[in-house]
Design a protein around this motif. Structure first.
Motif, PDB file in Angstrom:
ATOM      1  N   GLY A 135     -19.505  32.656  -8.786  1.00  0.00           N
ATOM      2  CA  GLY A 135     -19.806  31.705  -7.734  1.00  0.00           C
ATOM      3  C   GLY A 135     -20.475  32.456  -6.590  1.00  0.00           C
ATOM      4  N   GLN A 137     -19.929  33.279  -1.927  1.00  0.00           N
ATOM      5  CA  GLN A 137     -19.245  32.937  -0.693  1.00  0.00           C
ATOM      6  C   GLN A 137     -20.001  31.950   0.187  1.00  0.00           C
ATOM      7  OE1 GLN A 137     -16.221  33.214  -1.167  1.00  0.00           O
ATOM      8  NE2 GLN A 137     -15.597  34.461   0.588  1.00  0.00           N
ATOM      9  N   LYS A 139     -20.088  29.048  -0.449  1.00  0.00           N
ATOM     10  CA  LYS A 139     -19.212  27.877  -0.478  1.00  0.00           C
ATOM     11  C   LYS A 139     -18.271  27.856   0.726  1.00  0.00           C
ATOM     12  CE  LYS A 139     -15.477  29.821  -3.329  1.00  0.00           C
ATOM     13  NZ  LYS A 139     -14.346  29.526  -2.442  1.00  0.00           N
ATOM     14  N   ASN A 153     -21.532  26.362  -5.787  1.00  0.00           N
ATOM     15  CA  ASN A 153     -20.517  27.410  -5.821  1.00  0.00           C
ATOM     16  C   ASN A 153     -19.123  26.860  -5.571  1.00  0.00           C
ATOM     17  OD1 ASN A 153     -22.318  29.429  -6.478  1.00  0.00           O
ATOM     18  ND2 ASN A 153     -22.659  30.052  -4.372  1.00  0.00           N
ATOM     19  N   HIS A 176     -16.462  35.550  -6.371  1.00  0.00           N
ATOM     20  CA  HIS A 176     -17.358  35.001  -5.358  1.00  0.00           C
ATOM     21  C   HIS A 176     -17.838  36.138  -4.458  1.00  0.00           C
ATOM     22  CE1 HIS A 176     -16.486  30.764  -6.320  1.00  0.00           C
ATOM     23  NE2 HIS A 176     -15.264  31.186  -6.553  1.00  0.00           N
ATOM     24  N   ASP A 229      -9.830  32.380  -7.729  1.00  0.00           N
ATOM     25  CA  ASP A 229     -11.131  32.525  -7.083  1.00  0.00           C
ATOM     26  C   ASP A 229     -11.069  33.785  -6.227  1.00  0.00           C
ATOM     27  OD1 ASP A 229     -13.000  30.187  -7.546  1.00  0.00           O
ATOM     28  OD2 ASP A 229     -11.178  29.109  -7.011  1.00  0.00           O
TER      29      ASP A 229
END
Length: 241
Positions: A135, A137, A139, A153, A176, A229
């Motif tokens: 993913g 960061q 997000k 993400n 992430h 995560d």
């Protein structure tokens, strides 16, 4: 052609393994003696890069999910799966580019899931088997132009939850990364830009590609880590010391 050659190492598939962090991880696992399959959109590049590190290369375009199954038909066993393929999409609401947004959403949410759909039956049903989804960061700290990136993400978190439930006992985690200072995307940025981000990072240093590689390796190898995560950013964005 089978992905297994009778070696004692793990069978590792890296989707998006011809450049950047995906390549760094594929190289590390190949050097360890694992049997590595890496993919990239261009067949020649995938083959060339794979040969250089002692892996096998496959042409695969995540944005064309209908072609993923046939592309991976020769991969028979997967112990560890890394979904690292990314695309850069700077997209704002004011100047929304639908085609660019559809490309990224398809690549990362539909393409990633189709890879899992294809390869999950080839993963031994134990907690030693695992997959890691990349993913980012954005997000948590979106920026101007991150309209699609931040949303996708964040969607990776949802993928981790549902896939961990569906694939159990196979483990599913996400990594992430924040700003990875020595990655191809960031390494050529002006020094003052990187220094500005470094000043906002409590550790006093930006994440490096090898830090992300270590994090992915942890998520894959520790049988007690599942549904996580993991941010790899040195705490960037917190108040500096």
């Amino acid at each position: 052609m089978s992905s297994s050659s009778g070696s004692n190492g793990s069978s590792v598939v890296v989707i998006g393994g011809t450049a950047g962090i995906g390549l760094a991880f594929a190289r590390a696992r190949a050097a360890r003696g694992d049997e590595v399959v890496l993919t990239g959109r261009d067949a020649h590049r995938a083959g060339t890069v794979a040969k250089e590190i002692g892996a096998r290369g496959i042409a695969l375009d995540l944005s064309r999910p209908q072609e993923i199954g046939p592309a991976l038909a020769g991969v028979e066993r997967v112990d560890h799966l890394v979904l690292a393929g990314v695309a850069r999409d700077r997209n704002t609401v004011a100047g929304y580019d639908v085609e660019s947004a559809l490309h990224l959403v398809t690549l990362k949410l539909v393409g990633y899931t189709e890879v899992v759909h294809t390869l999950a039956p080839r993963m031994p049903p134990t907690a030693e088997s695992a997959l890691v989804i990349f993913g980012g960061q954005a997000k948590e700290r979106p920026y101007e132009g991150a309209t699609t990136v931040a949303t996708v993400n964040a969607g990776v978190t949802g993928m981790v939850r549902t896939l961990a439930a569906e694939l159990a006992p196979v483990r599913v985690n996400a990594v992430h990364p924040g700003i990875v200072g020595d990655s191809p995307y960031w390494a050529d940025k002006p020094a003052e830009v990187l220094e500005g981000y470094r000043a906002q990072t409590p550790t006093g240093r930006l994440a490096r590609m090898r830090d992300v590689v270590d994090a992915v390796d942890l998520l894959l190898r520790n049988p007690a880590v599942n549904g996580v995560d993991l941010a790899v950013d040195g705490g960037w964005g917190w108040s500096p010391r």
